[in-house]
Design a protein around this motif. Structure first.
Motif, PDB file in Angstrom:
ATOM      1  N   GLU A   1      60.935  10.779  52.664  1.00 34.87           N
ATOM      2  CA  GLU A   1      61.281  11.220  51.315  1.00 34.87           C
ATOM      3  C   GLU A   1      62.369  10.310  50.754  1.00 34.87           C
ATOM      4  O   GLU A   1      63.380  10.050  51.399  1.00 34.87           O
ATOM      5  CB  GLU A   1      61.769  12.667  51.359  1.00 34.87           C
ATOM      6  CG  GLU A   1      62.156  13.231  50.002  1.00 34.87           C
ATOM      7  CD  GLU A   1      62.695  14.646  50.105  1.00 34.87           C
ATOM      8  OE1 GLU A   1      62.992  15.246  49.074  1.00 34.87           O
ATOM      9  OE2 GLU A   1      62.833  15.142  51.254  1.00 34.87           O
ATOM     10  N   GLU A   2      62.159   9.813  49.551  1.00 33.24           N
ATOM     11  CA  GLU A   2      63.121   8.924  48.926  1.00 33.24           C
ATOM     12  C   GLU A   2      63.922   9.668  47.862  1.00 33.24           C
ATOM     13  O   GLU A   2      63.409  10.582  47.207  1.00 33.24           O
ATOM     14  CB  GLU A   2      62.412   7.723  48.291  1.00 33.24           C
ATOM     15  CG  GLU A   2      61.767   6.787  49.296  1.00 33.24           C
ATOM     16  CD  GLU A   2      61.275   5.511  48.655  1.00 33.24           C
ATOM     17  OE1 GLU A   2      61.416   5.375  47.424  1.00 33.24           O
ATOM     18  OE2 GLU A   2      60.756   4.649  49.382  1.00 33.24           O
ATOM     19  N   TYR A   3      65.175   9.244  47.698  1.00 31.58           N
ATOM     20  CA  TYR A   3      66.018   9.874  46.682  1.00 31.58           C
ATOM     21  C   TYR A   3      65.599   9.398  45.303  1.00 31.58           C
ATOM     22  O   TYR A   3      65.411   8.219  45.070  1.00 31.58           O
ATOM     23  CB  TYR A   3      67.490   9.533  46.915  1.00 31.58           C
ATOM     24  CG  TYR A   3      68.390   9.979  45.786  1.00 31.58           C
ATOM     25  CD1 TYR A   3      68.772  11.316  45.679  1.00 31.58           C
ATOM     26  CD2 TYR A   3      68.819   9.082  44.823  1.00 31.58           C
ATOM     27  CE1 TYR A   3      69.579  11.740  44.638  1.00 31.58           C
ATOM     28  CE2 TYR A   3      69.632   9.499  43.776  1.00 31.58           C
ATOM     29  CZ  TYR A   3      70.005  10.828  43.690  1.00 31.58           C
ATOM     30  OH  TYR A   3      70.799  11.236  42.659  1.00 31.58           O
ATOM     31  N   VAL A   4      65.433  10.342  44.416  1.00 31.15           N
ATOM     32  CA  VAL A   4      65.091  10.031  43.032  1.00 31.15           C
ATOM     33  C   VAL A   4      66.021  10.829  42.137  1.00 31.15           C
ATOM     34  O   VAL A   4      66.223  12.034  42.342  1.00 31.15           O
ATOM     35  CB  VAL A   4      63.624  10.390  42.703  1.00 31.15           C
ATOM     36  CG1 VAL A   4      63.326  10.118  41.231  1.00 31.15           C
ATOM     37  CG2 VAL A   4      62.675   9.602  43.571  1.00 31.15           C
ATOM     38  N   TYR A   5      66.598  10.163  41.133  1.00 30.49           N
ATOM     39  CA  TYR A   5      67.418  10.907  40.182  1.00 30.49           C
ATOM     40  C   TYR A   5      66.486  11.768  39.344  1.00 30.49           C
ATOM     41  O   TYR A   5      65.679  11.263  38.574  1.00 30.49           O
ATOM     42  CB  TYR A   5      68.216   9.978  39.270  1.00 30.49           C
ATOM     43  CG  TYR A   5      68.957  10.733  38.190  1.00 30.49           C
ATOM     44  CD1 TYR A   5      70.112  11.457  38.493  1.00 30.49           C
ATOM     45  CD2 TYR A   5      68.489  10.754  36.882  1.00 30.49           C
ATOM     46  CE1 TYR A   5      70.778  12.166  37.518  1.00 30.49           C
ATOM     47  CE2 TYR A   5      69.152  11.460  35.908  1.00 30.49           C
ATOM     48  CZ  TYR A   5      70.302  12.157  36.222  1.00 30.49           C
ATOM     49  OH  TYR A   5      70.954  12.873  35.257  1.00 30.49           O
TER      50      TYR A   5
END
Length: 246
Positions: free
Chosen positions: A209-213
Protein backbone atom coordinates in the motif's frame (compact mmCIF):
# COMPACT_ATOMS: atom_id res chain seq x y z
CA UNK A 1 74.89 -17.05 -47.90
CA UNK A 2 73.63 -20.63 -48.30
CA UNK A 3 72.94 -20.81 -44.56
CA UNK A 4 70.89 -17.61 -44.79
CA UNK A 5 68.84 -18.96 -47.72
CA UNK A 6 68.30 -22.21 -45.87
CA UNK A 7 67.00 -20.32 -42.85
CA UNK A 8 64.56 -18.32 -44.97
CA UNK A 9 63.29 -21.48 -46.68
CA UNK A 10 62.82 -23.22 -43.34
CA UNK A 11 60.93 -20.23 -41.89
CA UNK A 12 58.68 -20.05 -44.95
CA UNK A 13 57.94 -23.76 -44.63
CA UNK A 14 56.91 -23.32 -41.01
CA UNK A 15 54.57 -20.47 -41.93
CA UNK A 16 53.00 -22.67 -44.58
CA UNK A 17 52.46 -25.48 -42.11
CA UNK A 18 50.84 -23.16 -39.54
CA UNK A 19 48.65 -21.67 -42.23
CA UNK A 20 47.55 -25.12 -43.22
CA UNK A 21 46.77 -26.04 -39.67
CA UNK A 22 44.71 -22.88 -39.14
CA UNK A 23 42.63 -23.65 -42.18
CA UNK A 24 41.77 -27.12 -40.87
CA UNK A 25 40.37 -25.98 -37.50
CA UNK A 26 36.60 -26.58 -37.37
CA UNK A 27 34.11 -24.67 -35.19
CA UNK A 28 32.97 -26.52 -32.12
CA UNK A 29 29.46 -27.94 -32.31
CA UNK A 30 27.38 -26.96 -29.27
CA UNK A 31 25.80 -30.44 -29.07
CA UNK A 32 29.18 -31.99 -28.52
CA UNK A 33 29.88 -30.04 -25.32
CA UNK A 34 30.40 -32.35 -22.38
CA UNK A 35 27.63 -32.47 -19.83
CA UNK A 36 30.08 -31.39 -17.13
CA UNK A 37 30.52 -28.05 -18.92
CA UNK A 38 26.83 -27.12 -18.99
CA UNK A 39 25.23 -24.78 -16.40
CA UNK A 40 21.73 -25.36 -15.07
CA UNK A 41 19.67 -22.50 -13.58
CA UNK A 42 17.26 -23.25 -10.75
CA UNK A 43 14.37 -21.09 -9.53
CA UNK A 44 13.85 -20.01 -5.92
CA UNK A 45 12.14 -23.29 -5.09
CA UNK A 46 15.29 -25.18 -6.07
CA UNK A 47 13.82 -26.86 -9.16
CA UNK A 48 15.21 -26.71 -12.65
CA UNK A 49 11.92 -25.83 -14.30
CA UNK A 50 11.46 -22.50 -16.02
CA UNK A 51 9.89 -19.95 -13.65
CA UNK A 52 6.72 -18.10 -14.56
CA UNK A 53 7.15 -14.46 -15.48
CA UNK A 54 6.67 -11.99 -12.64
CA UNK A 55 5.33 -8.47 -13.12
CA UNK A 56 4.89 -5.50 -10.81
CA UNK A 57 2.09 -3.01 -11.53
CA UNK A 58 0.80 0.11 -9.78
CA UNK A 59 -2.95 0.27 -9.30
CA UNK A 60 -5.06 3.22 -8.19
CA UNK A 61 -8.71 4.05 -7.54
CA UNK A 62 -10.69 7.07 -6.43
CA UNK A 63 -14.22 7.59 -5.19
CA UNK A 64 -16.30 10.68 -4.48
CA UNK A 65 -18.61 10.41 -1.48
CA UNK A 66 -21.03 12.77 0.24
CA UNK A 67 -20.05 13.73 3.82
CA UNK A 68 -22.49 13.15 6.67
CA UNK A 69 -21.21 15.42 9.47
CA UNK A 70 -19.20 18.61 9.93
CA UNK A 71 -16.67 20.19 12.27
CA UNK A 72 -16.84 23.95 12.72
CA UNK A 73 -13.73 25.84 13.84
CA UNK A 74 -14.49 29.13 15.60
CA UNK A 75 -12.58 31.93 17.32
CA UNK A 76 -13.37 34.26 20.23
CA UNK A 77 -11.19 37.36 20.37
CA UNK A 78 -11.17 40.03 23.11
CA UNK A 79 -9.09 43.18 23.67
CA UNK A 80 -8.56 45.13 26.92
CA UNK A 81 -5.87 47.35 28.36
CA UNK A 82 -5.75 45.03 31.34
CA UNK A 83 -4.45 41.56 30.46
CA UNK A 84 -6.45 39.80 33.19
CA UNK A 85 -9.69 41.49 32.14
CA UNK A 86 -9.04 40.55 28.52
CA UNK A 87 -8.52 36.93 29.52
CA UNK A 88 -11.53 36.80 31.87
CA UNK A 89 -13.81 38.39 29.31
CA UNK A 90 -12.66 35.86 26.72
CA UNK A 91 -13.40 32.89 28.97
CA UNK A 92 -16.80 34.33 29.86
CA UNK A 93 -17.68 34.58 26.18
CA UNK A 94 -16.58 31.00 25.62
CA UNK A 95 -18.74 29.76 28.52
CA UNK A 96 -21.69 31.71 27.12
CA UNK A 97 -21.24 30.17 23.66
CA UNK A 98 -20.81 26.71 25.20
CA UNK A 99 -24.05 27.02 27.20
CA UNK A 100 -26.01 28.29 24.19
CA UNK A 101 -24.85 25.43 21.99
CA UNK A 102 -25.71 22.84 24.66
CA UNK A 103 -29.16 24.36 25.22
CA UNK A 104 -29.84 23.95 21.52
CA UNK A 105 -29.05 20.25 21.77
CA UNK A 106 -25.33 20.00 20.99
CA UNK A 107 -23.61 17.47 23.28
CA UNK A 108 -20.78 18.83 25.43
CA UNK A 109 -18.37 16.13 24.21
CA UNK A 110 -18.85 17.50 20.68
CA UNK A 111 -17.23 20.80 21.70
CA UNK A 112 -13.44 20.90 21.99
CA UNK A 113 -11.23 23.77 23.18
CA UNK A 114 -8.35 23.80 20.71
CA UNK A 115 -6.20 26.54 22.19
CA UNK A 116 -5.87 29.85 24.04
CA UNK A 117 -3.35 32.65 23.72
CA UNK A 118 -2.92 36.17 25.11
CA UNK A 119 -0.43 38.81 24.01
CA UNK A 120 0.13 42.61 24.03
CA UNK A 121 -0.65 44.71 20.96
CA UNK A 122 1.34 47.81 20.01
CA UNK A 123 0.83 50.73 17.65
CA UNK A 124 4.10 51.65 15.94
CA UNK A 125 2.75 54.61 13.96
CA UNK A 126 3.93 57.07 16.63
CA UNK A 127 6.41 55.01 18.54
CA UNK A 128 5.74 51.82 20.44
CA UNK A 129 2.36 52.48 22.05
CA UNK A 130 0.41 49.75 23.86
CA UNK A 131 -3.10 49.41 22.46
CA UNK A 132 -4.19 46.60 24.74
CA UNK A 133 -3.96 42.86 25.33
CA UNK A 134 -5.51 40.40 22.93
CA UNK A 135 -6.90 37.11 24.19
CA UNK A 136 -7.87 34.48 21.64
CA UNK A 137 -9.71 31.21 22.18
CA UNK A 138 -10.02 28.70 19.35
CA UNK A 139 -12.56 25.90 19.61
CA UNK A 140 -14.27 23.30 17.43
CA UNK A 141 -17.78 21.90 17.62
CA UNK A 142 -19.11 18.93 15.72
CA UNK A 143 -22.50 18.98 14.00
CA UNK A 144 -23.90 15.52 13.31
CA UNK A 145 -26.68 16.68 10.97
CA UNK A 146 -25.61 18.84 8.04
CA UNK A 147 -29.01 20.53 8.08
CA UNK A 148 -28.18 22.03 11.51
CA UNK A 149 -24.91 23.69 10.52
CA UNK A 150 -26.28 27.18 9.91
CA UNK A 151 -28.37 27.04 13.10
CA UNK A 152 -25.41 26.22 15.35
CA UNK A 153 -23.12 28.68 13.58
CA UNK A 154 -25.67 31.47 14.11
CA UNK A 155 -25.96 30.58 17.80
CA UNK A 156 -22.17 30.68 18.22
CA UNK A 157 -21.87 34.07 16.50
CA UNK A 158 -24.83 35.62 18.37
CA UNK A 159 -23.32 34.67 21.74
CA UNK A 160 -19.84 36.11 21.34
CA UNK A 161 -17.94 34.13 18.71
CA UNK A 162 -15.82 36.60 16.74
CA UNK A 163 -15.26 34.55 13.59
CA UNK A 164 -15.81 31.17 11.96
CA UNK A 165 -12.49 29.99 10.47
CA UNK A 166 -13.77 27.07 8.43
CA UNK A 167 -16.22 24.21 8.24
CA UNK A 168 -14.79 20.77 7.59
CA UNK A 169 -17.21 18.25 6.12
CA UNK A 170 -16.30 14.67 6.97
CA UNK A 171 -17.49 11.09 6.57
CA UNK A 172 -18.19 8.78 9.51
CA UNK A 173 -17.72 5.63 7.39
CA UNK A 174 -14.43 6.81 5.88
CA UNK A 175 -12.50 3.67 6.91
CA UNK A 176 -14.98 1.34 5.19
CA UNK A 177 -15.06 3.48 2.05
CA UNK A 178 -11.27 3.49 1.94
CA UNK A 179 -11.15 -0.31 2.24
CA UNK A 180 -13.51 -0.58 -0.74
CA UNK A 181 -11.38 1.84 -2.76
CA UNK A 182 -8.27 -0.13 -1.80
CA UNK A 183 -9.77 -3.32 -3.28
CA UNK A 184 -10.65 -1.39 -6.42
CA UNK A 185 -7.03 -0.24 -6.69
CA UNK A 186 -5.82 -3.85 -6.50
CA UNK A 187 -8.32 -4.85 -9.19
CA UNK A 188 -7.08 -1.95 -11.32
CA UNK A 189 -3.53 -3.29 -11.01
CA UNK A 190 -4.69 -6.79 -11.96
CA UNK A 191 -6.42 -5.54 -15.12
CA UNK A 192 -3.24 -3.72 -16.12
CA UNK A 193 -1.12 -6.83 -15.53
CA UNK A 194 -3.50 -8.99 -17.58
CA UNK A 195 -3.37 -6.48 -20.40
CA UNK A 196 0.42 -6.37 -20.37
CA UNK A 197 1.00 -10.13 -20.17
CA UNK A 198 -2.03 -11.31 -22.10
CA UNK A 199 -2.62 -13.82 -19.33
CA UNK A 200 -5.90 -13.87 -17.38
CA UNK A 201 -4.68 -16.49 -14.89
CA UNK A 202 -2.13 -14.39 -13.04
CA UNK A 203 -2.19 -14.41 -9.24
CA UNK A 204 -1.22 -11.81 -6.67
CA UNK A 205 2.17 -12.45 -5.06
CA UNK A 206 2.44 -9.35 -2.88
CA UNK A 207 0.68 -6.02 -2.30
CA UNK A 208 2.28 -2.85 -1.00
CA UNK A 209 0.00 0.00 0.00
CA UNK A 210 1.39 3.38 -1.00
CA UNK A 211 0.77 6.67 0.76
CA UNK A 212 -1.48 9.00 -1.18
CA UNK A 213 -2.57 12.45 -0.09
CA UNK A 214 -6.31 11.95 0.04
CA UNK A 215 -8.66 14.79 0.90
CA UNK A 216 -10.77 13.23 3.64
CA UNK A 217 -12.62 16.44 4.46
CA UNK A 218 -14.09 19.35 2.53
CA UNK A 219 -13.60 22.87 3.89
CA UNK A 220 -15.96 25.79 3.51
CA UNK A 221 -15.94 29.31 4.94
CA UNK A 222 -18.78 30.90 6.88
CA UNK A 223 -19.73 32.95 3.81
CA UNK A 224 -20.44 29.68 2.00
CA UNK A 225 -22.88 28.77 4.75
CA UNK A 226 -24.69 32.07 4.39
CA UNK A 227 -24.71 31.86 0.61
CA UNK A 228 -25.78 28.22 0.49
CA UNK A 229 -24.18 27.63 -2.92
CA UNK A 230 -22.41 24.26 -3.24
CA UNK A 231 -22.47 24.07 0.54
CA UNK A 232 -21.64 20.42 1.06
CA UNK A 233 -19.92 19.10 -2.04
CA UNK A 234 -18.13 15.75 -2.02
CA UNK A 235 -15.06 14.14 -0.45
CA UNK A 236 -12.41 12.46 -2.57
CA UNK A 237 -11.15 9.13 -1.20
CA UNK A 238 -8.16 7.68 -3.05
CA UNK A 239 -6.02 4.52 -2.74
CA UNK A 240 -2.80 3.48 -4.48
CA UNK A 241 -1.04 0.08 -4.37
CA UNK A 242 2.04 -1.59 -5.78
CA UNK A 243 1.09 -5.17 -6.69
CA UNK A 244 3.42 -8.00 -7.73
CA UNK A 245 1.91 -10.81 -9.83
CA UNK A 246 3.17 -14.20 -10.88
Amino acid sequence: MKRYLSFILAFALMLTLFAGLSMTVKPRVIDSVASAETVEYADEAGTNEKSDMEICVIGSAKKSVTPDYAKVTAVIETLDMDMKKSKDCNFECFEKVLSALKEEGLAEDKIVLDGFTSYPSYDYAQGKTLTGYYSITTFTFEVESLEDIKKFVDIAVENGTTSICNIGYELSSLDQVYQDVLLQAIENAKLKAQKITGNDNITVKSVKEEYVYSCSSLYRTYSDVLDGTNLIGSIEVEARVNVEFE
